[in-house]
Scaffold this active site. Sequence first.
Site, PDB file in Angstrom:
ATOM      1  N   SER A  90     -55.739 -81.054 -92.391  1.00 28.91           N
ATOM      2  CA  SER A  90     -55.191 -80.343 -93.551  1.00 28.91           C
ATOM      3  C   SER A  90     -56.123 -80.432 -94.743  1.00 28.91           C
ATOM      4  O   SER A  90     -56.739 -81.473 -94.978  1.00 28.91           O
ATOM      5  CB  SER A  90     -53.841 -80.956 -93.931  1.00 28.91           C
ATOM      6  N   TYR A 148     -55.168 -73.301 -97.059  1.00 30.48           N
ATOM      7  CA  TYR A 148     -54.162 -72.360 -97.561  1.00 30.48           C
ATOM      8  C   TYR A 148     -54.910 -71.386 -98.458  1.00 30.48           C
ATOM      9  O   TYR A 148     -56.063 -71.626 -98.826  1.00 30.48           O
ATOM     10  CB  TYR A 148     -53.109 -73.110 -98.393  1.00 30.48           C
ATOM     11  N   THR A 170     -53.290 -71.217 -92.879  1.00 31.15           N
ATOM     12  CA  THR A 170     -51.828 -71.312 -92.801  1.00 31.15           C
ATOM     13  C   THR A 170     -51.221 -70.404 -93.857  1.00 31.15           C
ATOM     14  O   THR A 170     -51.547 -70.520 -95.036  1.00 31.15           O
ATOM     15  CB  THR A 170     -51.368 -72.763 -93.015  1.00 31.15           C
ATOM     16  N   LYS A 192     -52.058 -69.393 -88.827  1.00 30.15           N
ATOM     17  CA  LYS A 192     -50.912 -70.262 -88.479  1.00 30.15           C
ATOM     18  C   LYS A 192     -49.683 -69.854 -89.277  1.00 30.15           C
ATOM     19  O   LYS A 192     -49.779 -69.623 -90.483  1.00 30.15           O
ATOM     20  CB  LYS A 192     -51.288 -71.712 -88.795  1.00 30.15           C
TER      21      LYS A 192
HETATM   22  C1  LIG Z   1     -45.114 -84.031 -93.372  1.00 30.15           C
HETATM   23  C2  LIG Z   1     -45.695 -82.723 -92.947  1.00 30.15           C
HETATM   24  C3  LIG Z   1     -46.825 -82.216 -93.613  1.00 30.15           C
HETATM   25  C4  LIG Z   1     -47.377 -80.988 -93.203  1.00 30.15           C
HETATM   26  N1  LIG Z   1     -48.504 -80.522 -93.838  1.00 30.15           N
HETATM   27  C5  LIG Z   1     -49.088 -79.378 -93.391  1.00 30.15           C
HETATM   28  C6  LIG Z   1     -50.322 -78.930 -93.950  1.00 30.15           C
HETATM   29  O1  LIG Z   1     -50.881 -79.534 -94.863  1.00 30.15           O
HETATM   30  N2  LIG Z   1     -50.871 -77.783 -93.437  1.00 30.15           N
HETATM   31  C7  LIG Z   1     -50.278 -77.068 -92.422  1.00 30.15           C
HETATM   32  O2  LIG Z   1     -50.801 -76.045 -91.986  1.00 30.15           O
HETATM   33  N3  LIG Z   1     -49.125 -77.492 -91.870  1.00 30.15           N
HETATM   34  C8  LIG Z   1     -48.537 -78.617 -92.323  1.00 30.15           C
HETATM   35  N4  LIG Z   1     -47.384 -79.071 -91.716  1.00 30.15           N
HETATM   36  C9  LIG Z   1     -46.824 -78.320 -90.572  1.00 30.15           C
HETATM   37  C10 LIG Z   1     -47.421 -78.812 -89.255  1.00 30.15           C
HETATM   38  O3  LIG Z   1     -48.766 -78.468 -89.127  1.00 30.15           O
HETATM   39  C11 LIG Z   1     -46.678 -78.207 -88.057  1.00 30.15           C
HETATM   40  O4  LIG Z   1     -46.596 -76.812 -88.229  1.00 30.15           O
HETATM   41  C12 LIG Z   1     -45.263 -78.784 -87.869  1.00 30.15           C
HETATM   42  O5  LIG Z   1     -45.218 -80.145 -88.209  1.00 30.15           O
HETATM   43  C13 LIG Z   1     -44.835 -78.595 -86.421  1.00 30.15           C
HETATM   44  O6  LIG Z   1     -43.558 -79.053 -86.214  1.00 30.15           O
HETATM   45  P1  LIG Z   1     -43.215 -80.503 -85.584  1.00 30.15           P
HETATM   46  O7  LIG Z   1     -43.388 -81.474 -86.705  1.00 30.15           O
HETATM   47  O8  LIG Z   1     -41.797 -80.348 -85.166  1.00 30.15           O
HETATM   48  O9  LIG Z   1     -44.174 -80.751 -84.466  1.00 30.15           O
HETATM   49  C14 LIG Z   1     -46.795 -80.271 -92.135  1.00 30.15           C
HETATM   50  C15 LIG Z   1     -45.681 -80.807 -91.465  1.00 30.15           C
HETATM   51  C16 LIG Z   1     -45.138 -82.018 -91.852  1.00 30.15           C
HETATM   52  C17 LIG Z   1     -43.965 -82.566 -91.110  1.00 30.15           C
END
Ligand SMILES: Cc1cc2nc3c(=O)[nH]c(=O)nc-3n(C[C@H](O)[C@H](O)[C@H](O)COP(=O)(O)O)c2cc1C
Length: 387
Positions: A107, A129, A155, A253
């Site tokens: 990220s 982003y 994303t 994404k």
């Molecule tokens: C705490 C947290 C922080 C996240 N930060 C980002 C991020 O910085 N960039 C991004 O593209 N997705 C981010 N996501 C989404 C994840 O990449 C992913 O899409 C998601 O966690 C998938 O679902 P799951 O946790 O059920 O596996 C984040 C998710 C969580 C839980």
Amino acid sequence: MAKWFETVAEAQRRAKRRLPGPVYSSLLAGSEKGVTYDDNLDAFSQLEFAPRIAELSAERDQSTSVMGVDISLPVIISPTGVQAVHPEGEVAVARAAANRGTAMGLSSFASRSVEDVIAANPNTFFQVYWTGSREVIEQRLERARAAGAKGLILTLDWTFSYGRDWGSPKIPERLSLKTAIEFAPMALSRPAWLLSFAKSLSLPDLTTPNLTPPGGTAPTFFGAYGEWMQTAPPSWKDIAWLAEKWGGPLMVKGVSRVDDAKKAVDSGATALSVSNHGGNNLDTTPAAIRYLPSVAQAVGDKVDVVLDGGIRRGGDVVKALALGAKAVMIGRAYLWGLATNGQGGVENVLDLMRGGIDSALLGLGKSSVKELSMDDVHIPDGFLRSF
Ligand SMILES: Cc1cc2nc3c(=O)[nH]c(=O)nc-3n(C[C@H](O)[C@H](O)[C@H](O)COP(=O)(O)O)c2cc1C
């Protein structure tokens, strides 16, 4: 207590015991009423396997590739922002992914630099982003390229939704001595977590070193978030501009709709993640697995289609592949492992995924993840969505 855990659910229980309340809630995340968060998990339970009992395969291959990178199992690390839950953060995750033969999504809101992470795992995709001017975005791309990133993840599904019916955690902007004292009662009730930072002589880092302007200092997480909120969302032209500037493998994404999937491909994406950001965004969006087949059928022959959201076991991975994904990305599953046992915890989670995939392939009579198809799963009436 032995550090190894037998399921992701057990890792989550241990993370809950180990982390201060607000830190645990930040990882749990979700938004509004939590409908999407819940559906991401429930939907996998509604899909049923149709196993075989003879002529099963003695050898089962899990290898595949995503964005031109060969991986030894169809599970890659989804980028997540708050890995300061462990002193080694993203570097520990990157090492674990490298040791288990898979790729790391990093990220841009990460707590460790893209250079350090790529040193730990050369197969790293850098996630951005649409935030800041085109000039600033280009600088970030060039830095990731110079560091050796193998691909870019853009994303696009963030909606700045805030407010959770179960309450949002209070997280300090910087962990200074003052905030450390303010948070002391919570942190002191979690001595093992605190000790892991004391041993590394550091405090949880809430800055974003991958968003540092040239010659400047790393913005805080909330400072970076402010810039993003003030940036106008991108058009398809902006996305095509970014694809051209990057010129390499690009994953878009957060795709839910077939029309968006087609436009993303026309704009230069070489991969898509069918995703609702793990239920952290626009609540009541259905589980990503429900609309995976519609997107995979529309563009799966042109680009790599992956799924993320709700994967907690190897069987979930196999269901996603049967419904058309080439691989999946995991988020919370590895965060629970990281919070529980650092690099070893993330390796533990990847091993559980590998073991679960292997059992499902055996039961379904497949010798490779590439042989999985819709026939292997019963999809209940009314399960699928297509937008
Ligand atoms: C705490 C947290 C922080 C996240 N930060 C980002 C991020 O910085 N960039 C991004 O593209 N997705 C981010 N996501 C989404 C994840 O990449 C992913 O899409 C998601 O966690 C998938 O679902 P799951 O946790 O059920 O596996 C984040 C998710 C969580 C839980």
